[in-house]
Design an enzyme around this catalytic site. Structure first.
Site, PDB file in Angstrom:
ATOM      1  N   ASP A 277      18.571  -4.663  -1.748  1.00  0.00           N
ATOM      2  CA  ASP A 277      17.426  -4.062  -3.206  1.00  0.00           C
ATOM      3  C   ASP A 277      17.422  -4.991  -4.384  1.00  0.00           C
ATOM      4  OD1 ASP A 277      16.165  -1.901  -1.475  1.00  0.00           O
ATOM      5  OD2 ASP A 277      17.055   0.023  -2.592  1.00  0.00           O
TER       6      ASP A 277
ATOM      7  N   ILE B 222      19.837  -6.618   6.932  1.00  0.00           N
ATOM      8  CA  ILE B 222      19.012  -5.681   6.554  1.00  0.00           C
ATOM      9  C   ILE B 222      18.191  -5.031   6.963  1.00  0.00           C
ATOM     10  CG2 ILE B 222      18.881  -3.330   5.282  1.00  0.00           C
ATOM     11  CD1 ILE B 222      22.162  -4.269   5.722  1.00  0.00           C
TER      12      ILE B 222
ATOM     13  N   CYS C 175       6.835   0.805   1.445  1.00  0.00           N
ATOM     14  CA  CYS C 175       6.968  -0.361   1.240  1.00  0.00           C
ATOM     15  C   CYS C 175       7.123  -1.074   3.120  1.00  0.00           C
ATOM     16  CB  CYS C 175       8.378  -1.364   0.725  1.00  0.00           C
ATOM     17  SG  CYS C 175       7.906  -0.342  -0.618  1.00  0.00           S
TER      18      CYS C 175
ATOM     19  N   ARG D  55       7.073   2.825  -8.771  1.00  0.00           N
ATOM     20  CA  ARG D  55       7.605   3.395  -7.727  1.00  0.00           C
ATOM     21  C   ARG D  55       8.885   3.047  -7.790  1.00  0.00           C
ATOM     22  NH1 ARG D  55       8.318   1.821  -2.823  1.00  0.00           N
ATOM     23  NH2 ARG D  55       9.205   3.285  -1.940  1.00  0.00           N
TER      24      ARG D  55
ATOM     25  N   ARG E 151      11.382   0.163   9.761  1.00  0.00           N
ATOM     26  CA  ARG E 151      12.662   1.023   9.504  1.00  0.00           C
ATOM     27  C   ARG E 151      12.610   2.233  10.540  1.00  0.00           C
ATOM     28  NH1 ARG E 151      12.900   1.041   3.201  1.00  0.00           N
ATOM     29  NH2 ARG E 151      10.999   1.146   3.198  1.00  0.00           N
ATOM     30  N   PRO E 152      13.018   2.207  11.577  1.00  0.00           N
ATOM     31  CA  PRO E 152      13.183   4.067  12.481  1.00  0.00           C
ATOM     32  C   PRO E 152      14.338   4.252  12.158  1.00  0.00           C
ATOM     33  CG  PRO E 152      14.827   1.772  13.120  1.00  0.00           C
ATOM     34  CD  PRO E 152      13.686   1.259  11.854  1.00  0.00           C
ATOM     35  N   ILE E 153      13.805   6.229  12.103  1.00  0.00           N
ATOM     36  CA  ILE E 153      14.308   6.835  12.087  1.00  0.00           C
ATOM     37  C   ILE E 153      14.789   7.417  13.199  1.00  0.00           C
ATOM     38  CG2 ILE E 153      12.650   8.100   9.592  1.00  0.00           C
ATOM     39  CD1 ILE E 153      11.266   9.109  11.584  1.00  0.00           C
ATOM     40  N   ASP E 154      14.808   6.873  14.156  1.00  0.00           N
ATOM     41  CA  ASP E 154      15.607   7.409  15.602  1.00  0.00           C
ATOM     42  C   ASP E 154      17.069   8.069  15.272  1.00  0.00           C
ATOM     43  OD1 ASP E 154      16.716   4.447  14.395  1.00  0.00           O
ATOM     44  OD2 ASP E 154      16.869   3.946  16.796  1.00  0.00           O
ATOM     45  N   LEU E 155      17.889   7.133  14.309  1.00  0.00           N
ATOM     46  CA  LEU E 155      18.975   7.670  13.284  1.00  0.00           C
ATOM     47  C   LEU E 155      19.349   8.874  13.079  1.00  0.00           C
ATOM     48  CD1 LEU E 155      21.129   4.817  12.357  1.00  0.00           C
ATOM     49  CD2 LEU E 155      21.116   6.129  14.477  1.00  0.00           C
TER      50      LEU E 155
ATOM     51  N   LYS F  71      16.561   5.741  -8.710  1.00  0.00           N
ATOM     52  CA  LYS F  71      15.477   6.822  -7.802  1.00  0.00           C
ATOM     53  C   LYS F  71      15.854   6.999  -6.377  1.00  0.00           C
ATOM     54  CE  LYS F  71      11.979   4.417  -4.909  1.00  0.00           C
ATOM     55  NZ  LYS F  71      12.723   3.991  -3.841  1.00  0.00           N
ATOM     56  N   ASN F  72      16.829   6.353  -5.839  1.00  0.00           N
ATOM     57  CA  ASN F  72      17.246   6.338  -4.481  1.00  0.00           C
ATOM     58  C   ASN F  72      18.173   7.831  -4.264  1.00  0.00           C
ATOM     59  OD1 ASN F  72      15.786   4.829  -3.440  1.00  0.00           O
ATOM     60  ND2 ASN F  72      17.547   2.908  -3.720  1.00  0.00           N
TER      61      ASN F  72
ATOM     62  N   ARG G 285       8.292   5.968   2.613  1.00  0.00           N
ATOM     63  CA  ARG G 285       9.538   6.588   3.852  1.00  0.00           C
ATOM     64  C   ARG G 285      10.586   7.362   3.008  1.00  0.00           C
ATOM     65  NH1 ARG G 285      12.558   5.600   7.478  1.00  0.00           N
ATOM     66  NH2 ARG G 285      14.570   5.017   7.062  1.00  0.00           N
TER      67      ARG G 285
END
Length: 420
Positions: free
Chosen positions: A306, A328, A115, A398, A120-124, A22-23, A91
């Site tokens: 995970d 994490i 989830c 999912r 889980r910021p997307i700043d990076l 999936k990932n 996400r």
């Protein structure tokens, strides 16, 4: 809404075939936006997240067809604006930002959901795009990105909890069509990043260092169509391995990549498992009595976050005290209260869960909070006495392809029912 009804106490025995990852498949599907030519992706798992991504690509103007485990995408003329209602539900959808920016030099993508396992910021992600020359603004729930002159540069992606996997993927996909050379430092080393790099390379991208903390990308003018088979899902393989040991069974896991599972198999052996490898096949069972183990989640090649919830279930069955530390995601212990309903004794102290194992679990109704917590509760239900009903399993769908069917073939007494 579906739930799973499980009658526990039956050891798992038999063979299971691992599905595509999936990932890996979600960013690979997003990468098809980088070309107008046909891309064929094989070994695609039948998951709700994959269905969402197919709808997102279609909403952008791509033609997407699904035939069994093969997805074909032709992204001709594209719209630069992603569908808000689709993207906010998942996400992984943020990974369309990089390819849209790379190919069209502009993108408008809604802030993603997914989830509830912590911020889980997307700043990076956004920092990486800015380092390539993009102008980024956030307004009305959308990320707006423009880069008339997208150019290579030095990008550092180290964060508080280590490198960002999707952020690495996003920057890679933007950089392959940028002018000049991009160097990503503190890049994620996960196998899924390596698989994306392999897909992009087949398209004509120039990438070196994938799988290491430093990835170098030399931009090209255009990319072409490609055929690619997705790597097997290492988290699905880990989940079945842990389930085999927890239920005191023996499961033959076929079609995996054992080299991607080193940390999990090492901890399983430490906990009292017997693991035998033959090519791409792993045979997992108990090897005598269970033993407590201390686990700390880390970026690859450390123990994967995970698989943390699933491993916690095994530790509840293990006499003694085990300590599981989550490095994490700060909110990834939401399954603890549900395991307590089954009789587990677990306390939370900061980033660690202290598991007092060896107690017998007994069935009860439980509620899934996220994807991997769902898998953990299913394993617990199979190990517990009596009946367990796992509610809200849309999380499970999912990330696990037909997991109830696969478990039934291994002897589990499990059926899907409509929640009332």
């Amino acid at each position: 809404m579906d739930s799973l009804l499980i009658k526990g106490g039956v050891p798992l025995h038999g063979e299971v075939e691992i599905s595509g990852a999936k990932n890996a498949v979600l960013p690979i599907m997003a990468a098809t936006l980088l070309t107008g030519e046909k891309c064929i992706i094989r070994r695609v798992p039948d998951l709700s997240d994959v269905g969402f991504m197919a709808k997102i690509l279609s909403s952008l103007g791509a033609k997407v067809t699904v035939d069994g485990d093969t997805v074909t995408v032709r992204a001709g003329k594209l719209k630069p604006v992603g569908n808000y209602d689709l993207i906010r539900k998942m996400r992984g959808s943020i990974c369309i930002l990089g390819p849209l920016l790379g190919r069209q030099r502009q993108a408008k993508v809604s802030l993603p959901g997914g989830c509830v396992i912590g911020t889980r910021p997307i700043d990076l992600h956004l920092k990486g795009m800015r380092d390539l020359g993009a102008k980024i603004t956030i307004q009305s729930g959308y990320v707006n990105a423009e880069a008339p002159e997208l150019r290579g540069g030095d990008v550092f992606l180290g964060g508080r909890a280590g490198p960002t996997v999707l952020g690495t993927a996003n920057v890679m996909m933007a950089a392959v069509l940028a002018d000049g050379v991009t160097t990503i430092e503190s890049a994620a080393c996960e196998p899924e990043v390596v698989d994306l790099a392999a897909f992009l390379t087949k398209m004509g991208a120039k990438i070196s260092g994938a799988g290491s903390p430093t990835i170098k990308i030399t931009g090209v003018k255009e990319l072409g169509g490609v055929e690619h088979q997705v790597i097997p899902d290492r988290i699905e393989a880990a989940t079945f391995a842990i389930a085999a040991v927890t239920t005191n069974g023996e499961v033959v896991i076929k079609g995996s990549r054992p080299e991607h599972l080193g940390a999990v198999m090492d901890k399983l052996r430490e906990a009292g498992a017997k693991v035998e490898r033959s090519g791409t096949t792993l045979t997992v069972s108990r090897n005598g009595h269970l033993r407590p183990a201390d686990i700390t989640t880390m970026p690859y090649s450390g123990f994967p976050t995970d698989a943390q919830a699933q491993m916690m279930v095994l530790m509840t069955m293990t006499p003694g005290i085990s300590i599981i530390t989550e490095r994490i995601f700060e909110s990834r212990f939401m399954h603890v209260s549900e395991l307590a309903r089954l009789g587990a004794d677990i306390s939370i102290e900061g980033p660690s869960a202290i598991v007092k194992g060896g107690l017998k679990l007994s069935g009860a109704p439980v509620m899934a909070s996220d994807l991997r917590a769902s898998a953990a509760l299913v394993i617990a239900g199979m190990a517990a006495s009596g009946s367990t009903q796992v509610n809200r399993i849309y999380h499970l769908d999912r990330g696990y392809e037909k997991i109830d069917d696969k478990l039934r073939k291994l002897g589990a007494r499990i059926k899907r029912v409509q929640e009332t």
